[in-house]
Design a protein around this motif. Structure first.
Motif, PDB file in Angstrom:
ATOM      1  N   UNK A   1     -35.512 -35.947   4.890  1.00 27.58           N
ATOM      2  CA  UNK A   1     -35.928 -37.134   4.140  1.00 27.58           C
ATOM      3  C   UNK A   1     -36.463 -38.154   5.135  1.00 27.58           C
ATOM      4  N   UNK A   2     -37.596 -38.762   4.796  1.00 24.21           N
ATOM      5  CA  UNK A   2     -38.233 -39.756   5.654  1.00 24.21           C
ATOM      6  C   UNK A   2     -38.382 -41.049   4.866  1.00 24.21           C
ATOM      7  N   UNK A   3     -37.859 -42.140   5.396  1.00 26.89           N
ATOM      8  CA  UNK A   3     -38.130 -43.446   4.779  1.00 26.89           C
ATOM      9  C   UNK A   3     -39.319 -44.080   5.497  1.00 26.89           C
ATOM     10  N   UNK A   4     -40.010 -44.984   4.825  1.00 26.13           N
ATOM     11  CA  UNK A   4     -41.256 -45.492   5.396  1.00 26.13           C
ATOM     12  C   UNK A   4     -42.235 -44.353   5.576  1.00 26.13           C
ATOM     13  N   UNK A   5     -42.243 -43.439   4.608  1.00 23.80           N
ATOM     14  CA  UNK A   5     -42.925 -42.149   4.792  1.00 23.80           C
ATOM     15  C   UNK A   5     -44.441 -42.266   4.838  1.00 23.80           C
ATOM     16  N   UNK A   6     -44.995 -43.353   4.318  1.00 20.37           N
ATOM     17  CA  UNK A   6     -46.452 -43.496   4.335  1.00 20.37           C
ATOM     18  C   UNK A   6     -46.930 -44.328   5.514  1.00 20.37           C
ATOM     19  N   UNK A   7     -46.013 -44.698   6.397  1.00 23.14           N
ATOM     20  CA  UNK A   7     -46.398 -45.484   7.559  1.00 23.14           C
ATOM     21  C   UNK A   7     -46.948 -44.626   8.686  1.00 23.14           C
ATOM     22  N   UNK A   8     -47.281 -45.280   9.784  1.00 27.55           N
ATOM     23  CA  UNK A   8     -47.912 -44.590  10.911  1.00 27.55           C
ATOM     24  C   UNK A   8     -47.022 -43.481  11.454  1.00 27.55           C
ATOM     25  N   UNK A   9     -45.724 -43.728  11.541  1.00 29.27           N
ATOM     26  CA  UNK A   9     -44.795 -42.730  12.069  1.00 29.27           C
ATOM     27  C   UNK A   9     -44.343 -41.779  10.966  1.00 29.27           C
ATOM     28  N   UNK A  10     -43.877 -42.331   9.849  1.00 29.39           N
ATOM     29  CA  UNK A  10     -43.298 -41.515   8.780  1.00 29.39           C
ATOM     30  C   UNK A  10     -44.245 -40.460   8.249  1.00 29.39           C
ATOM     31  N   UNK A  11     -45.530 -40.823   8.131  1.00 26.99           N
ATOM     32  CA  UNK A  11     -46.489 -39.863   7.575  1.00 26.99           C
ATOM     33  C   UNK A  11     -46.646 -38.652   8.490  1.00 26.99           C
ATOM     34  N   UNK A  12     -46.428 -38.846   9.781  1.00 31.37           N
ATOM     35  CA  UNK A  12     -46.502 -37.732  10.727  1.00 31.37           C
ATOM     36  C   UNK A  12     -45.194 -36.939  10.726  1.00 31.37           C
ATOM     37  N   UNK A  13     -44.070 -37.633  10.603  1.00 32.03           N
ATOM     38  CA  UNK A  13     -42.764 -36.956  10.638  1.00 32.03           C
ATOM     39  C   UNK A  13     -42.684 -35.892   9.541  1.00 32.03           C
ATOM     40  N   UNK A  14     -43.087 -36.268   8.319  1.00 29.19           N
ATOM     41  CA  UNK A  14     -43.011 -35.300   7.218  1.00 29.19           C
ATOM     42  C   UNK A  14     -43.864 -34.072   7.485  1.00 29.19           C
TER      43      UNK A  14
END
Lengths: 335, 335
Positions: free
Chosen positions: B151-164
């Motif tokens: 699960x990623x919070x802030x998922x659409x941000x610069x970091x989160x979008x890459x983590x997913x």
């Protein structure tokens, strides 16, 4: 052989702090061992903080106790009848036997003790679950390095009192937090902690920690949680490890406790908070027990047992332990 | 060459959420490079969540900004004058150049970019600090195993979008939490997240998490903190890892935020919460950038940049990013 087995059962789920009336002493017939089973007569019964969690009707790492069920607990007893070739009458054994005078067991998870090595009561303390919790929690989760500063909450308890000493053995500076001046004097005077403070009389935990840990905190072994833990988080060094062993300050809360949000400290300090359960180290218990016994024999690891007599007094001993009335390991001796 | 260097300075320490009046656009002369120095003309300026912390007068892992000081920031620019043999006029470089049109630098910590490999703006996003944060945070701190739920919070941000996406590459199931239906549609439709939900319209985070993570959560990559994190803690599996990357929900709080105490979850779940700073991985940046570029070229890693024009609009872009108005990496293009 007596025919009566006194047992302590869960009578009611505690609301907040447990009361003696949440338990009930009942009498049952002494069970008859079947094929492959042993009959154990209890000598010592353990009371431990984790038992409070099992009294709630909440799913956790072990199932909740049912109303009317005998309180689960580690205990040491003598084999008085055996239909299992592994055990002889007269063997002293440790197992999850519960708050009762007798139990039958198929021998699974039952450990034979050698009374010539150490007093058998230690199988519930320094050479048992609390000792292994201190050993694996501090060394494996905490990963100490010589010269580091270690803070222990619940430092005069069964686990905490060992953690500080293992910290010293590891070349660390050990600072204890405990609930009375007498406990603090014991930690520094008898056990070799570098310093300790009484959280019940300290007006500012943060100031006290800064005074006793001038170079910050590298490892925090937390048995307590709550406001003490909030203060320690503010003193963490870069790369700190928080070994989350217990949160006894919250176990009796009637509703979820709130406090300052702490996770941001972990970013700023590149710190790690890690919970663990000693059961996950079962495959390494022999290693832990061997090392703990060596330290005891070398005079490097001291322990204290506080003993109450009588199965009927087990609830009172348990409640007292939750209140922090014990120093070292709280046990009940069963007549 | 123009003689004026527009800069954005800290005008006042924000109380709570920053306002545009907390910043000031000032004009300074364009500096002259001395021996060993280069003069850089900015092309792209980065706005990142960590900058909010530096605006407070609080000791942290970097010193606090002073009133009147140019806002520190990563930026990409062109070398327009060089008295340093490592750099030629025309080189495009990335460094900690700040919110300003020009700066001089001795070249320390300055990275030369190859515009033929990727758009130079990516040096502030997927092929820069945010990309490396996702890479090392997820892989090194999170230690994913194939088949786990992330699960990623802030998922659409610069970091989160890459983590997913790195979670998907690692064989995990990826669930994003973001602040609009459009962002959620982007995560699942474009980036390959398995599912996502909008925390601004979800009435019960816990129920939503149970629905989208029927097998529980093994890794939680937390950019946000607060109530979202409280809910995820209740869904953790045994052995879970919480990668504490950011706590943006709290960065603008005027006083310390309180919430339910969370550490006990770590015991019950034998879980680990660990903070990190990407700077600690500096010796491995080359490895991270190489792998990220390979994934981009293979079509496995997508990114989005949201660009605002004009140095004067940097404070607005920064405040919008803190409000979650961006999708992917927020940049300012400098004319």
């Amino acid at each position: 052989m007596p025919l009566i087995n006194k047992q302590v059962t869960l009578a009611a789920r505690p609301k907040g702090f447990p009361k003696e009336s949440d338990f009930k002493v009942v009498q049952a017939p002494v069970p008859e061992p079947g094929a492959g089973q042993i009959l154990v007569r209890m000598l010592y019964i353990s009371v431990d903080p984790y038992m409070r969690g099992r009294m709630n009707d909440v799913k956790s790492y072990t199932p909740a106790l049912q109303i009317g069920e005998v309180m689960g607990a580690g205990a040491v007893g003598e084999v008085v009848d055996s239909k299992n070739a592994r055990f002889q009458v007269g063997d002293v054994v440790e197992g999850f036997f519960g708050w009762q005078q007798y139990t039958i067991s198929a021998g699974e998870g039952v450990r034979k003790l050698d009374p010539s090595v150490a007093a058998v009561s230690t199988a519930l303390g320094v050479l048992g679950m609390p000792g292994l919790t201190a050993y694996f929690g501090f060394l494996d989760v905490g990963k100490p390095r010589s010269g580091e500063t270690v803070v222990v909450s619940g430092a005069a308890g069964a686990v905490g009192s060992l953690v500080g000493q293992i910290a010293k053995i590891s070349g660390c500076r050990a600072v204890g937090i405990a609930g009375s001046d007498a406990k603090c004097a014991w930690l520094t005077g008898e056990l070799g902690f570098d310093s300790a403070f009484n959280y019940k009389t300290a007006s500012d935990y943060g100031a006290k920690l800064s005074e006793l840990c001038p170079e910050g905190v590298d490892i925090y072994f937390d048995n307590v949680g709550g406001a003490i833990t909030d203060a320690v988080f503010a003193t963490l060094n870069s790369g700190a490890r928080i070994v989350v062993c217990g949160q006894i300050a919250q176990y009796n809360a009637e509703k979820p406790e709130i406090g300052p949000r702490l996770l941001w400290h972990l970013i700023v300090k590149r710190a790690r908070a890690e919970g663990f359960l000693v059961f996950d180290y079962a495959s390494r218990y022999a290693e832990g027990l061997r090392q703990l016994a060596m330290w005891i024999n070398a005079g490097k690891l001291k322990y204290h047992e506080q003993v109450v007599d009588g199965i009927e007094n087990t609830p009172r001993a348990f409640i007292g332990m939750l209140r922090g009335e014990n120093t070292g390991k709280q046990l009940v001796r069963v007549g």
